[in-house]
Write an enzyme that holds these catalytic residues in place. Structure first.
Site, PDB file in Angstrom:
ATOM      1  N   SER A 289       0.819  -1.216   0.000  1.00  0.00           N
ATOM      2  CA  SER A 289       0.000   0.000   0.000  1.00  0.00           C
ATOM      3  C   SER A 289       0.854   1.267   0.000  1.00  0.00           C
ATOM      4  O   SER A 289       1.501   1.574  -0.986  1.00  0.00           O
ATOM      5  CB  SER A 289      -0.956  -0.051   1.207  1.00  0.00           C
ATOM      6  OG  SER A 289      -1.921   0.958   1.149  1.00  0.00           O
ATOM      7  N   ASP A 300      10.250   5.841 -10.100  1.00  0.00           N
ATOM      8  CA  ASP A 300       9.894   6.561 -11.326  1.00  0.00           C
ATOM      9  C   ASP A 300      10.648   7.873 -11.477  1.00  0.00           C
ATOM     10  O   ASP A 300      10.912   8.328 -12.596  1.00  0.00           O
ATOM     11  CB  ASP A 300       8.384   6.832 -11.365  1.00  0.00           C
ATOM     12  CG  ASP A 300       7.592   5.597 -11.785  1.00  0.00           C
ATOM     13  OD1 ASP A 300       8.211   4.521 -11.942  1.00  0.00           O
ATOM     14  OD2 ASP A 300       6.363   5.701 -11.948  1.00  0.00           O
ATOM     15  N   LYS A 314      -0.745  -4.221  -3.203  1.00  0.00           N
ATOM     16  CA  LYS A 314      -2.025  -3.680  -2.732  1.00  0.00           C
ATOM     17  C   LYS A 314      -2.120  -2.236  -3.221  1.00  0.00           C
ATOM     18  O   LYS A 314      -1.625  -1.314  -2.594  1.00  0.00           O
ATOM     19  CB  LYS A 314      -2.094  -3.771  -1.204  1.00  0.00           C
ATOM     20  CG  LYS A 314      -3.506  -3.627  -0.615  1.00  0.00           C
ATOM     21  CD  LYS A 314      -3.838  -2.187  -0.370  1.00  0.00           C
ATOM     22  CE  LYS A 314      -5.196  -2.036   0.303  1.00  0.00           C
ATOM     23  NZ  LYS A 314      -5.589  -0.637   0.497  1.00  0.00           N
TER      24      LYS A 314
END
Length: 428
Positions: A289, A300, A314
């Protein structure tokens, strides 16, 4: 031309004249569904072997309706809602595990560090087969949580099947009040900080930044090993602000619901106190999560090298909607995406270097049974056991760091990489 215009007009009038049809049919379907629900409610209330109130039946209906959607949507009774608020505030009663439901089985996402479940040896990926002798087969996630939680000092007995084991074991665990220390640190070498985040709670970002500042008062910060292993997640806002500590600008995460217009982006705030030193971030199957949001953003933005194993996966957004009676519903409303548009859900975050944890000795307790091997005694600022020590803090810190590195191959690799990153970037 007139013929075409006439056809267009006829089609338009026909469309307008038949448009109400489906709406009326939908209304009829809704009425029939509600009528059927009311009939079944009456039958159960009047004919079930035990007396039940309409409130109980309706509450159970709501609970079942939500839990059939996905493993994370749920009905929260007033007590459940209160427990959840205590959890995110950083203190609650129980044994200290995050669980989920997968194909009807109750699965441990991760034990929370320094809790009774952690000390009892529960691991990410363990199956809970029984709770106090009752099979979890067919048990809802809510029922499992209710049975595992309880008063401080009482014992819950869990029948556990460890991953890669064929024989279940019963583990008795004494429940406790669990204060969560969500940030822990240790100097690995002069200037290289080990930064461990255990959960994303209301105080996580503040504590993390304070710990970094404390270290910078004593050392010139050269690099950070950021440990998100077995971190089950928590508050979205804290995930964003933790990532914002290390990312100067741009998108951190976005979420997308059913409608395209529902997309919501979360951005870095151009924080003037941004930490810019080289970073390596550790993740594993227990990183879930909010941990995955941070790891994905760091990856990224090319801000940190990710090392370890693929994360939990998740990537769904749960919105808490309070009700007037003190209850609430937790409803999955969207999915999380990394800045580059990668979905986290059921995929997880792949590390840049996939390095499984290797126990130094299968029969040695120091391996912590296939989990990352940081213990309370390894961390600076922990409470001593009262026996005292003649060694000074500098020597003790050096020994702790040496012991941690010997027991944890992922951590050793992360330290070597973070020390090499400036040179590697120059080569690029």
């Amino acid at each position: 031309m007139r013929v075409s215009l006439w056809i267009f007009t006829f089609l338009l009038l026909f469309t307008l004249s038949v448009a109400p049809g489906p709406t009326m049919a939908d209304n009829d379907d809704h009425y029939e569904a509600l009528k059927r629900f009311s009939q079944i409610l009456d039958i159960i209330e009047n004919s079930y072997v035990k007396p039940l109130t309409k409130k109980e039946l309706i509450d159970n209906s709501i609970r079942g309706m939500l839990e059939q959607l996905d493993p994370h949507s749920a009905y929260l009774s007033p007590d459940d809602f209160k427990d959840m608020q205590e959890d995110t505030a950083g203190k609650f009663s129980g044994i200290g595990i995050e669980i989920t439901q997968e194909q009807g089985r109750i699965l441990v996402v991760t034990p929370i560090e320094d809790t009774p479940a952690y000390k009892a040896g529960l691991l990410a990926g363990d199956l809970i087969l029984e709770i106090n002798g009752e099979s979890t087969q067919g048990m809802t996630l809510k029922d499992a949580v209710d049975r595992i939680r309880g008063e401080k000092g009482t014992t819950v007995r869990l029948m556990i099947l460890h991953k890669d084991s064929n024989k279940p074991v019963e583990i008795p665990i004494v429940r406790g009040t669990i204060p969560i220390v969500n940030v822990k640190t240790q100097s690995l070498e002069d200037g290289y900080l080990y930064l461990r985040l255990t959960k994303f709670q209301e105080s996580s970002t503040r504590n993390l930044r304070e710990k970094i500042a404390e270290y910078q008062q004593q050392h010139t910060l050269k690099g950070i090993v950021f440990d998100l292993r077995n971190n089950p997640g928590g508050l979205l806002g804290q995930a964003v602000s933790v990532a914002d500590t290390f990312i100067g600008e741009g998108t951190i995460v976005y979420m997308q619901g059913q409608e395209k217009a529902s997309r919501k982006d979360f951005y870095a705030s151009n924080n003037e106190n941004e930490i810019t030193v080289p970073m390596v971030t550790l993740i594993n199957a227990g990183s879930a999560s909010a941990s995955e949001i941070v790891a994905g953003a760091l990856q990224d933005h090319n801000r940190s090298l990710l090392v370890g194993e693929r994360s939990f996966g998740k990537g769904s957004v749960q919105t808490i909607m309070p009700m007037t009676d003190g209850s609430a519903i937790k409803l999955t409303t969207a999915l999380y995406y990394t800045p580059n548009g990668r979905s986290i859900q059921a995929k997880g975050i792949e590390p840049d270097l996939n390095i499984p944890f290797v126990a130094p000795n299968k029969d040695d307790d120091s391996q912590m049974r296939n989990r990352f091997t940081v213990r309370e005694k390894d961390l600076s600022g922990h409470l001593e056991n009262g026996q005292g020590s003649a060694k000074n803090k500098k020597d003790t810190d050096a020994e702790k760091a040496k012991d941690m590195l010997q027991r944890d191959n992922q951590l050793r690799m992360a330290l070597e990489l973070v020390k090499s990153l400036p040179r590697l970037k120059e080569i690029k």
